[in-house]
Design a protein around this motif. Sequence first.
Motif, PDB file in Angstrom:
ATOM      1  N   ASN A 132      -9.035  -3.299  -9.144  1.00 46.60           N
ATOM      2  CA  ASN A 132      -8.032  -3.208  -8.103  1.00 46.60           C
ATOM      3  C   ASN A 132      -6.774  -3.478  -8.945  1.00 46.60           C
ATOM      4  O   ASN A 132      -6.132  -4.322  -9.693  1.00 46.60           O
ATOM      5  CB  ASN A 132      -8.163  -4.508  -7.203  1.00 46.60           C
ATOM      6  N   LEU A 146      -2.529   3.765  -7.218  1.00 49.84           N
ATOM      7  CA  LEU A 146      -3.273   2.643  -6.606  1.00 49.84           C
ATOM      8  C   LEU A 146      -4.656   2.937  -6.883  1.00 49.84           C
ATOM      9  O   LEU A 146      -5.237   3.932  -6.526  1.00 49.84           O
ATOM     10  CB  LEU A 146      -2.912   2.599  -5.135  1.00 49.84           C
ATOM     11  N   LEU A 148      -8.155   0.908  -5.977  1.00 47.08           N
ATOM     12  CA  LEU A 148      -8.781  -0.124  -5.179  1.00 47.08           C
ATOM     13  C   LEU A 148     -10.189  -0.116  -5.034  1.00 47.08           C
ATOM     14  O   LEU A 148     -10.919   0.980  -4.814  1.00 47.08           O
ATOM     15  CB  LEU A 148      -8.227  -0.227  -3.794  1.00 47.08           C
ATOM     16  N   ILE A 153      -7.238   5.458  -4.526  1.00 51.02           N
ATOM     17  CA  ILE A 153      -6.672   5.663  -3.336  1.00 51.02           C
ATOM     18  C   ILE A 153      -5.607   6.919  -3.355  1.00 51.02           C
ATOM     19  O   ILE A 153      -4.731   7.037  -3.941  1.00 51.02           O
ATOM     20  CB  ILE A 153      -6.052   4.357  -2.832  1.00 51.02           C
ATOM     21  N   ASP A 154      -5.979   7.914  -2.269  1.00 53.93           N
ATOM     22  CA  ASP A 154      -5.296   9.156  -2.142  1.00 53.93           C
ATOM     23  C   ASP A 154      -4.316   8.946  -1.241  1.00 53.93           C
ATOM     24  O   ASP A 154      -3.312   9.416  -0.927  1.00 53.93           O
ATOM     25  CB  ASP A 154      -6.139  10.126  -1.947  1.00 53.93           C
ATOM     26  N   ALA A 160      -0.559   7.974  -1.711  1.00 54.83           N
ATOM     27  CA  ALA A 160      -0.679   6.703  -1.830  1.00 54.83           C
ATOM     28  C   ALA A 160      -0.275   6.214  -3.298  1.00 54.83           C
ATOM     29  O   ALA A 160      -0.337   6.900  -4.359  1.00 54.83           O
ATOM     30  CB  ALA A 160      -2.259   6.165  -1.626  1.00 54.83           C
ATOM     31  N   GLY A 161       0.372   5.043  -3.515  1.00 53.77           N
ATOM     32  CA  GLY A 161       1.086   4.643  -4.466  1.00 53.77           C
ATOM     33  C   GLY A 161       2.294   4.578  -4.558  1.00 53.77           C
ATOM     34  O   GLY A 161       2.800   4.172  -5.668  1.00 53.77           O
ATOM     35  N   HIS A 162       3.032   5.027  -3.632  1.00 55.08           N
ATOM     36  CA  HIS A 162       4.565   4.997  -3.859  1.00 55.08           C
ATOM     37  C   HIS A 162       5.268   3.819  -3.491  1.00 55.08           C
ATOM     38  O   HIS A 162       6.027   3.703  -2.852  1.00 55.08           O
ATOM     39  CB  HIS A 162       4.976   6.093  -2.664  1.00 55.08           C
ATOM     40  N   ILE A 163       4.930   3.075  -4.699  1.00 59.23           N
ATOM     41  CA  ILE A 163       5.478   1.530  -4.642  1.00 59.23           C
ATOM     42  C   ILE A 163       7.055   1.565  -4.466  1.00 59.23           C
ATOM     43  O   ILE A 163       7.663   0.822  -4.331  1.00 59.23           O
ATOM     44  CB  ILE A 163       4.894   0.588  -5.752  1.00 59.23           C
ATOM     45  N   CYS A 246      -2.950  -5.440  -1.191  1.00 57.54           N
ATOM     46  CA  CYS A 246      -3.933  -4.919  -1.860  1.00 57.54           C
ATOM     47  C   CYS A 246      -4.743  -5.863  -2.388  1.00 57.54           C
ATOM     48  O   CYS A 246      -5.663  -5.320  -2.704  1.00 57.54           O
ATOM     49  CB  CYS A 246      -3.287  -3.728  -2.385  1.00 57.54           C
TER      50      CYS A 246
ATOM     51  N   LEU B 146      -6.930  -3.506   6.143  1.00 59.94           N
ATOM     52  CA  LEU B 146      -6.697  -2.143   5.689  1.00 59.94           C
ATOM     53  C   LEU B 146      -7.938  -1.164   5.484  1.00 59.94           C
ATOM     54  O   LEU B 146      -8.930  -1.566   4.708  1.00 59.94           O
ATOM     55  CB  LEU B 146      -6.014  -2.278   4.313  1.00 59.94           C
ATOM     56  N   ILE B 153     -11.198  -1.571   2.539  1.00 62.31           N
ATOM     57  CA  ILE B 153     -10.482  -2.205   1.293  1.00 62.31           C
ATOM     58  C   ILE B 153     -10.603  -3.685   1.481  1.00 62.31           C
ATOM     59  O   ILE B 153     -10.227  -4.420   2.120  1.00 62.31           O
ATOM     60  CB  ILE B 153      -9.047  -1.859   1.254  1.00 62.31           C
ATOM     61  N   ALA B 160      -7.485  -8.011   0.815  1.00 65.32           N
ATOM     62  CA  ALA B 160      -6.681  -7.043   1.090  1.00 65.32           C
ATOM     63  C   ALA B 160      -6.712  -6.981   2.543  1.00 65.32           C
ATOM     64  O   ALA B 160      -7.298  -7.469   3.449  1.00 65.32           O
ATOM     65  CB  ALA B 160      -7.302  -5.805   0.550  1.00 65.32           C
ATOM     66  N   GLY B 161      -5.144  -6.385   2.851  1.00 67.70           N
ATOM     67  CA  GLY B 161      -4.708  -6.550   4.207  1.00 67.70           C
ATOM     68  C   GLY B 161      -3.672  -7.686   4.740  1.00 67.70           C
ATOM     69  O   GLY B 161      -3.541  -7.625   5.837  1.00 67.70           O
ATOM     70  N   HIS B 244       4.496   3.469   2.836  1.00 69.20           N
ATOM     71  CA  HIS B 244       4.758   4.198   1.557  1.00 69.20           C
ATOM     72  C   HIS B 244       3.812   4.114   0.485  1.00 69.20           C
ATOM     73  O   HIS B 244       3.330   4.799  -0.465  1.00 69.20           O
ATOM     74  CB  HIS B 244       6.267   3.688   1.130  1.00 69.20           C
ATOM     75  N   LEU B 245       3.394   2.551   0.324  1.00 64.31           N
ATOM     76  CA  LEU B 245       2.345   2.356  -0.599  1.00 64.31           C
ATOM     77  C   LEU B 245       0.917   2.738  -0.351  1.00 64.31           C
ATOM     78  O   LEU B 245       0.158   3.244  -1.437  1.00 64.31           O
ATOM     79  CB  LEU B 245       2.278   0.721  -0.637  1.00 64.31           C
ATOM     80  N   CYS B 246       0.497   2.913   0.892  1.00 67.83           N
ATOM     81  CA  CYS B 246      -0.909   3.226   1.232  1.00 67.83           C
ATOM     82  C   CYS B 246      -0.999   4.505   1.825  1.00 67.83           C
ATOM     83  O   CYS B 246      -2.239   5.005   2.013  1.00 67.83           O
ATOM     84  CB  CYS B 246      -1.537   2.099   2.019  1.00 67.83           C
ATOM     85  N   ASP B 247       0.122   5.413   2.185  1.00 65.41           N
ATOM     86  CA  ASP B 247       0.077   6.726   2.765  1.00 65.41           C
ATOM     87  C   ASP B 247      -0.972   6.472   3.930  1.00 65.41           C
ATOM     88  O   ASP B 247      -1.919   7.277   4.135  1.00 65.41           O
ATOM     89  CB  ASP B 247      -0.339   7.477   1.784  1.00 65.41           C
ATOM     90  N   PHE B 280       6.044  12.154   3.574  1.00 63.63           N
ATOM     91  CA  PHE B 280       4.731  12.043   4.272  1.00 63.63           C
ATOM     92  C   PHE B 280       4.604  10.765   5.001  1.00 63.63           C
ATOM     93  O   PHE B 280       3.265  10.897   5.653  1.00 63.63           O
ATOM     94  CB  PHE B 280       3.904  11.874   2.731  1.00 63.63           C
TER      95      PHE B 280
END
Lengths: 314, 314
Positions: A132, A146, A148, A153-154, A160-163, A246, B146, B153, B160-161, B244-247, B280
């Motif tokens: 993770n 990301l 996990l 993780i897409d 996904a991953g746009h922190i 997460c 999540l 997840i 997570a979540g 944004h982080l997880c799409d 997105f």
Amino acid sequence: MSPVFALAVDIGGTKLAAALVEPGGRIAHYDRMQTPVDLDAEGLWRSLEALLDKLLAEAGGGDLAGVGVGCGGPMRWPSAEVSPLNIPAWRDFPLRERLRARHPGLPVRVHNDAICMAVGEHWRGAGRGRDNVLGMVVSTGVGGGLILGGHLIDGASGNAGHIGHVVVDPEGPPCKCGGRGCLEAVARGPGLVAWAQEQGWRPDRAEVTGVELADDARRGHPVATAAMRRAGRALGVAIASATHLCDLEVVSVGGGLSQAGPLLFDPLEEAFRAHARMDFAREVRVVPAALGQTAGLIGAAALVFAADRYWSAD
Amino acid sequence: MSPVFALAVDIGGTKLAAALVEPGGRIAHYDRMQTPVDLDAEGLWRSLEALLDKLLAEAGGGDLAGVGVGCGGPMRWPSAEVSPLNIPAWRDFPLRERLRARHPGLPVRVHNDAICMAVGEHWRGAGRGRDNVLGMVVSTGVGGGLILGGHLIDGASGNAGHIGHVVVDPEGPPCKCGGRGCLEAVARGPGLVAWAQEQGWRPDRAEVTGVELADDARRGHPVATAAMRRAGRALGVAIASATHLCDLEVVSVGGGLSQAGPLLFDPLEEAFRAHARMDFAREVRVVPAALGQTAGLIGAAALVFAADRYWSAD
């Protein structure tokens, strides 16, 4: 026995890089060029083809297992019609289709460059052996990827991953995305440079980026130091949020700004520990990325060699 | 042919509920009791056993495919030594081990109650048919689960979540976790009630919760309305960060506070759209949870019937 390589490609606004990567992640052959700025879409494609031809000729043989590519976003994913923010010549350029036509019969896999860097750090870098992991890049923008449960993780659209667009201050500075107070709005290199100049930082070079700001911070410039603290705190808050959401184990932070070292990581850690207070967040480690400039290429190779973990699409 | 059920259990500080759930998610038999408050660990366990015995006797037959449980956290997961915040009698109580001894040979799967609610909403509720879903519960606390890439997840420790501890304002009110400005610190029912009382809300009942506050907001009380707006905005910011982080594709919001309807969801949507500005994120829908009180039981049953998607542990 002839060696087997992944052809790994990293496409950014500054440089095009390519490598032949061994199944274990070692780079056997490498080449790069500045990204041409005055060519049209087809001219840029021919430049990339010339770079790949040259690399393959230098290598003098070996079998390709596939082609993995990290490319600046945004893109339609997984079809990879790419429109990299910093490469205006390519808008909806069919990168995957072109590479497939060039390498018929081979798997061709394209993902966001920040995601490839995160994958590289997970496969062979600071996140190795953990299931993770958030891999971050703090540079002109702030991006990430990301992993996990041991898998990339897409998300719904490969984003996904746009922190960088996690909100760290709802009343904070406006962000290019149209929002406000995103991590990227505070911590991206150009944002920090602008903030530092407002506060009286007068660098002795004409063109400055976050890297020069980080250099000046290391030399003890008080405004540059304050800028690193500002970025570090914002990063710490965003990483705390990501950790709670997460349930992460390792967060790796790379990109030009991370060269500031403790001047960035100390305030980051302080803000992170102040906000990541759930019991399960105690063991999380936030560490500098381990692979440096080649993380993206190694991650691109992992899309080929470790597809079971890093490639969920067709 | 004899029917097949999952024995689903929902263990909270207010009530213990149990159901026999069909493979399709329909509740065939249901029973509940108030959570005893004056018993020790073993007494509480015997009460739960009595509830399960009664339910199984009422059903009068059928085969059990397994036992699924949602229980208030925290817990060590997946071994499920549980220490529910609102059930002081159980500290490191070996819930999974006890249920295994009681139902030898059957799979017994225990997860956090908010995670079970999210799983229920994904399996048979507002997130059905989508692969990237955040299920939230806004009540005495703020929790969630999540689902990404179609799979629950778990994260490093089954936690997570935890969107309740995403930071919505780094300088915000202190949170029970020890942090500051967590979503839960702003939007949890008791926090909102306290805030509303400071602002002059004088409810005509002695014991008030977020449900009464939501009721008064619906009746047009200006302070109660402002409290819902405050919660809605904080929720919108946190959901933007998570998106944004997880799409994500769908975010379902349940729990007592969600009964405020548009008084909560309108400011939520406004803050969400102001902050979730990446391309997105445009298609994401934030919707009220669909299953109501039984979401947790249906999710607990999904741990049995859809283990390939919702149960990653042994």
